[in-house]
Motif scaffolding. Structure first.
Motif: not given
Length: 311
Positions: A148-150, A282-293, A299-303
């Motif tokens: 769903x996310x690029x 393999x680095x699924x969590x990285x996006x949510x900390x690297x992109x802060x805007x 999204x976490x509340x839904x998924x």
């Protein structure tokens, strides 16, 4: 006159007479009586012996029958023992196989936990079935978000050129914001969708300098831009899936050479595509900390993005 016994023997040659004294006659009579008694006693003993032999023969036959029955029972026991032995061997083999499968399952689950970043987060008392169910749900969730996310590269086998940020524009020769990443590539290099979505725009974009442009609209407010294309393989309003070929690189619009200009936007705001390009399972969590805007909390509340959020 003394009494005498006269014995007459007659044959073909004539008759002869023998004269015995009284004592000799008595002895002869006694002998004959004893002989007769012996004959009768012998017959009686013979009959008794025959009866005993018949009884022994019957006993022998009975023993043979019992022996045969015992042999048959022993053979049955041996066959049953062999059957039980084979069954035990099969059961032992199946148990060994199950133990190996359990070990492999534990290893596979541990590998999947490590891949998903759940090492040490699952309840220690959880069974293999519970672990498998939790990991399955997490995998489905993460694969859905990855579709769903690029994420990943929009073009294969080429190096990156100009990155996201301020740069000296090769056309205007002035410093200006660069909202994407350039991938220098020969004209006609295939371009691929980086997430599932719908084609919002496909064609020549007047006034932007993008030339032939494809804009894909994805879930959760994301969009991707593919500019300077030589040819397009999709039309506006068409649904596309991640990895689908959508066009070919080119040199249309304001461009100094054949390349792909690739952008990622969220609610029209450009975001550095490098974080999305490097993002994966393999680095699924990285996006949510690297992109802060981006408000990932909603999204976490839904998924739920990790196991601790699910607990």
């Amino acid at each position: 006159m003394r009494q005498k016994f006269i014995i007459t023997l007659t044959s073909v040659r004539g008759s002869r007479q023998y004269t015995l004294s009284q004592v000799a006659g008595y002895l002869l009579a006694l002998f004959l009586i004893l002989a007769a008694l012996s004959f009768f006693v012998s017959n009686l003993l013979l009959v008794k012996t025959r009866e005993d032999l018949s009884g022994l023969e019957l006993q022998k036959q009975a023993l043979e029958d019992q022996f045969s029955e015992a042999l048959g029972t022993q053979q049955l026991y041996l066959e049953r023992l062999t059957e039980l032995s084979n069954h035990f061997a099969e059961t032992f083999y199946e148990r060994s196989q199950l133990e190996e499968e359990n070990l492999r399952l534990d290893a596979d689950l541990s590998e999947l936990e490590s891949l998903l970043g759940f090492m040490g987060e699952l309840p220690p008392q959880a069974t293999a079935a519970e672990r498998s169910a939790l990991l399955k749900a997490a995998s489905i969730q993460r694969l859905f978000l990855l579709h769903s996310i690029p994420n990943g590269l929009p073009i294969k086998g080429v190096r990156m050129g100009d990155r996201f940020g301020s740069r000296l524009n090769p056309v205007t020769k002035r410093r200006s914001p660069h909202h994407g990443i350039d991938f220098p590539a020969p004209t006609g290099t295939p371009i691929y969708a980086t997430a599932d979505g719908i084609v919002e725009q496909a064609g020549f974009d007047q006034g932007s300098g993008f030339g032939n442009l494809i804009v894909l609209q994805h879930n959760f407010g994301f969009k991707t831009y593919f500019a300077h294309l030589s040819r397009l393989s999709v039309k506006a309003g068409q649904y596309v899936h991640k990895g689908q070929k959508i066009g070919y690189s080119g040199n249309t619009g304001r461009s100094t050479g054949p390349h792909l200009h690739y952008e990622v936007r969220h609610l029209y705001s450009p975001i550095d595509p490098i974080h999305f390009i490097r993002w994966g399972l393999d680095n699924f969590e990285s996006l949510f900390t690297a992109v802060e805007d981006i408000p990932w909390e909603s999204l976490s509340a839904m998924y739920p993005l990790n196991q601790s959020a699910q607990q």
